[in-house]
Design a protein around this motif. Structure first.
Motif, PDB file in Angstrom:
ATOM      1  N   ALA A   1       0.833  -1.210   0.000  1.00  0.00           N
ATOM      2  CA  ALA A   1       0.000   0.000   0.000  1.00  0.00           C
ATOM      3  C   ALA A   1       0.865   1.257   0.000  1.00  0.00           C
ATOM      4  O   ALA A   1       0.857   2.055   0.939  1.00  0.00           O
ATOM      5  CB  ALA A   1      -0.942  -0.011   1.204  1.00  0.00           C
ATOM      6  N   TYR A   2       1.635   1.423  -1.081  1.00  0.00           N
ATOM      7  CA  TYR A   2       2.396   2.651  -1.273  1.00  0.00           C
ATOM      8  C   TYR A   2       2.176   3.126  -2.699  1.00  0.00           C
ATOM      9  O   TYR A   2       1.682   2.388  -3.559  1.00  0.00           O
ATOM     10  CB  TYR A   2       3.881   2.476  -0.941  1.00  0.00           C
ATOM     11  CG  TYR A   2       4.576   1.280  -1.538  1.00  0.00           C
ATOM     12  CD1 TYR A   2       5.227   1.368  -2.762  1.00  0.00           C
ATOM     13  CD2 TYR A   2       4.602   0.060  -0.868  1.00  0.00           C
ATOM     14  CE1 TYR A   2       5.894   0.272  -3.304  1.00  0.00           C
ATOM     15  CE2 TYR A   2       5.259  -1.041  -1.402  1.00  0.00           C
ATOM     16  CZ  TYR A   2       5.895  -0.936  -2.618  1.00  0.00           C
ATOM     17  OH  TYR A   2       6.542  -2.021  -3.153  1.00  0.00           O
ATOM     18  N   THR A   3       2.517   4.386  -2.960  1.00  0.00           N
ATOM     19  CA  THR A   3       2.063   5.042  -4.185  1.00  0.00           C
ATOM     20  C   THR A   3       2.762   4.552  -5.448  1.00  0.00           C
ATOM     21  O   THR A   3       2.172   4.606  -6.525  1.00  0.00           O
ATOM     22  CB  THR A   3       2.242   6.563  -4.066  1.00  0.00           C
ATOM     23  OG1 THR A   3       3.621   6.860  -3.780  1.00  0.00           O
ATOM     24  CG2 THR A   3       1.369   7.115  -2.928  1.00  0.00           C
TER      25      THR A   3
ATOM     26  N   ASP B   1       2.786   9.308   4.894  1.00  0.00           N
ATOM     27  CA  ASP B   1       4.046   9.058   5.599  1.00  0.00           C
ATOM     28  C   ASP B   1       5.034   8.421   4.627  1.00  0.00           C
ATOM     29  O   ASP B   1       4.645   7.782   3.643  1.00  0.00           O
ATOM     30  CB  ASP B   1       3.831   8.122   6.786  1.00  0.00           C
ATOM     31  CG  ASP B   1       3.067   8.782   7.928  1.00  0.00           C
ATOM     32  OD1 ASP B   1       2.838  10.006   7.863  1.00  0.00           O
ATOM     33  OD2 ASP B   1       2.708   8.062   8.880  1.00  0.00           O
ATOM     34  N   GLN B   2       6.325   8.588   4.925  1.00  0.00           N
ATOM     35  CA  GLN B   2       7.353   8.074   4.037  1.00  0.00           C
ATOM     36  C   GLN B   2       8.400   7.284   4.809  1.00  0.00           C
ATOM     37  O   GLN B   2       8.645   7.540   5.986  1.00  0.00           O
ATOM     38  CB  GLN B   2       8.058   9.219   3.304  1.00  0.00           C
ATOM     39  CG  GLN B   2       7.198   9.967   2.313  1.00  0.00           C
ATOM     40  CD  GLN B   2       8.007  11.017   1.576  1.00  0.00           C
ATOM     41  OE1 GLN B   2       8.782  11.747   2.173  1.00  0.00           O
ATOM     42  NE2 GLN B   2       7.837  11.075   0.260  1.00  0.00           N
TER      43      GLN B   2
ATOM     44  N   PRO C   1      -4.367   2.693   9.784  1.00  0.00           N
ATOM     45  CA  PRO C   1      -2.927   2.697  10.108  1.00  0.00           C
ATOM     46  C   PRO C   1      -2.202   1.470   9.543  1.00  0.00           C
ATOM     47  O   PRO C   1      -2.782   0.408   9.422  1.00  0.00           O
ATOM     48  CB  PRO C   1      -2.911   2.690  11.636  1.00  0.00           C
ATOM     49  CG  PRO C   1      -4.199   2.004  12.018  1.00  0.00           C
ATOM     50  CD  PRO C   1      -5.203   2.412  10.976  1.00  0.00           C
ATOM     51  N   TYR C   2      -0.929   1.686   9.208  1.00  0.00           N
ATOM     52  CA  TYR C   2      -0.085   0.637   8.659  1.00  0.00           C
ATOM     53  C   TYR C   2       1.034   0.322   9.645  1.00  0.00           C
ATOM     54  O   TYR C   2       1.621   1.214  10.245  1.00  0.00           O
ATOM     55  CB  TYR C   2       0.547   1.096   7.340  1.00  0.00           C
ATOM     56  CG  TYR C   2      -0.424   1.498   6.273  1.00  0.00           C
ATOM     57  CD1 TYR C   2      -1.341   0.597   5.745  1.00  0.00           C
ATOM     58  CD2 TYR C   2      -0.416   2.794   5.753  1.00  0.00           C
ATOM     59  CE1 TYR C   2      -2.227   0.966   4.737  1.00  0.00           C
ATOM     60  CE2 TYR C   2      -1.283   3.175   4.737  1.00  0.00           C
ATOM     61  CZ  TYR C   2      -2.188   2.260   4.243  1.00  0.00           C
ATOM     62  OH  TYR C   2      -3.058   2.635   3.239  1.00  0.00           O
ATOM     63  N   ASN C   3       1.334  -0.977   9.764  1.00  0.00           N
ATOM     64  CA  ASN C   3       2.456  -1.429  10.590  1.00  0.00           C
ATOM     65  C   ASN C   3       3.483  -2.105   9.690  1.00  0.00           C
ATOM     66  O   ASN C   3       3.151  -3.044   8.956  1.00  0.00           O
ATOM     67  CB  ASN C   3       1.981  -2.417  11.652  1.00  0.00           C
ATOM     68  CG  ASN C   3       1.007  -1.785  12.636  1.00  0.00           C
ATOM     69  OD1 ASN C   3       1.067  -0.587  12.904  1.00  0.00           O
ATOM     70  ND2 ASN C   3       0.107  -2.580  13.171  1.00  0.00           N
TER      71      ASN C   3
ATOM     72  N   THR D   1       6.443   6.249  -0.322  1.00  0.00           N
ATOM     73  CA  THR D   1       5.347   7.076   0.187  1.00  0.00           C
ATOM     74  C   THR D   1       4.115   6.206   0.356  1.00  0.00           C
ATOM     75  O   THR D   1       3.650   5.584  -0.609  1.00  0.00           O
ATOM     76  CB  THR D   1       5.045   8.237  -0.773  1.00  0.00           C
ATOM     77  OG1 THR D   1       6.220   9.029  -0.936  1.00  0.00           O
ATOM     78  CG2 THR D   1       3.927   9.110  -0.222  1.00  0.00           C
ATOM     79  N   LEU D   2       3.590   6.148   1.566  1.00  0.00           N
ATOM     80  CA  LEU D   2       2.449   5.299   1.845  1.00  0.00           C
ATOM     81  C   LEU D   2       1.177   5.851   1.205  1.00  0.00           C
ATOM     82  O   LEU D   2       0.955   7.071   1.168  1.00  0.00           O
ATOM     83  CB  LEU D   2       2.248   5.144   3.351  1.00  0.00           C
ATOM     84  CG  LEU D   2       3.104   4.060   4.034  1.00  0.00           C
ATOM     85  CD1 LEU D   2       4.587   4.281   3.819  1.00  0.00           C
ATOM     86  CD2 LEU D   2       2.790   3.980   5.524  1.00  0.00           C
ATOM     87  N   ALA D   3       0.351   4.938   0.700  1.00  0.00           N
ATOM     88  CA  ALA D   3      -0.908   5.325   0.073  1.00  0.00           C
ATOM     89  C   ALA D   3      -1.916   5.757   1.136  1.00  0.00           C
ATOM     90  O   ALA D   3      -1.750   5.479   2.335  1.00  0.00           O
ATOM     91  CB  ALA D   3      -1.458   4.147  -0.732  1.00  0.00           C
TER      92      ALA D   3
END
Length: 204
Positions: free
Chosen positions: A116-118, A190-191, A152-154, A146-148
């Motif tokens: 799940a990143y761009t 977030d990156q 929240p992501y772990n 860069t997160l999509a």
């Protein structure tokens, strides 16, 4: 890592590995009789709203299929062997502790690859110059993820692998890194900034 080391000593290195005359540490492999250390480390920075939050350097676990690739490049079998010319970074979200037997084919499921990143593909590990001082990597050429939108992501770690497509089971895994401090509760935008350094050196 300089390829001269592998070209000159690949048969001896292969023999030491086959006969289990080596010691695995948290950050690499020590060939005890040869006095050679091979390993790597990953520097990870995370950002929110353009501001760095944390930075950490974590040791890698070298994978058996990656070590075999290095040996085959340095000491190719009759008929030749194709060298991999580009490596990629594949973050994972599973609470997984890397094992040397992990393969690129197993990785997406076993470690629960994070996609799940761009970017549409896994980010490339771009190595800008020839190895010096028995070390190589993308220092000064940090990869950014860069997160999509969402979360929240772990994130628990990252794989270095030869295939670019997210979630693919092809290619060769070189090394896996488990973050000592997992990046928890990250959100869209977030990156992660990732640098990786690989070293082969005299351990005498």
């Amino acid at each position: 890592m300089t390829q001269d080391l592998w070209r000159t000593h690949a048969d001896e290195i292969a023999r030491e590995l086959r006969q289990h005359r080596y010691h695995r540490s948290d950050d690499g492999v020590l060939l005890t009789r040869m006095g050679v250390f091979v390993g790597g480390a990953m520097k990870v920075r995370d950002f929110r709203d353009g501001h760095q939050q944390t930075v950490a350097i974590d040791a890698n676990t070298l994978l058996n299929e990656g070590l075999n690739h290095l040996l085959n490049v340095g000491f190719p079998p009759t008929g030749g062997y194709a060298q991999i010319t580009q490596w990629y970074l594949a973050p994972f979200k599973g609470n997984y502790a890397p094992d040397p037997t992990l393969t690129a084919a197993q990785f997406p499921v076993v470690a629960d690859e994070f996609t799940a990143y761009t970017a549409t593909t896994r980010p490339a590990l771009v190595i800008p110059r020839l190895a010096t001082a028995q070390s190589t990597g993308n220092t000064g050429n940090e990869a950014r993820i860069t997160l999509a939108a969402g979360g929240p992501y772990n994130l628990y770690g990252c794989l270095i692998v030869s295939s670019s497509a997210k979630g693919t089971t092809t290619g060769i895994g070189m090394a896996a890194v488990r973050f000592d401090h997992p990046r928890l509760n990250m959100t869209g935008g977030d990156q992660l900034g990732i640098e990786y350094v690989f070293t082969a050196t005299d351990a005498g």
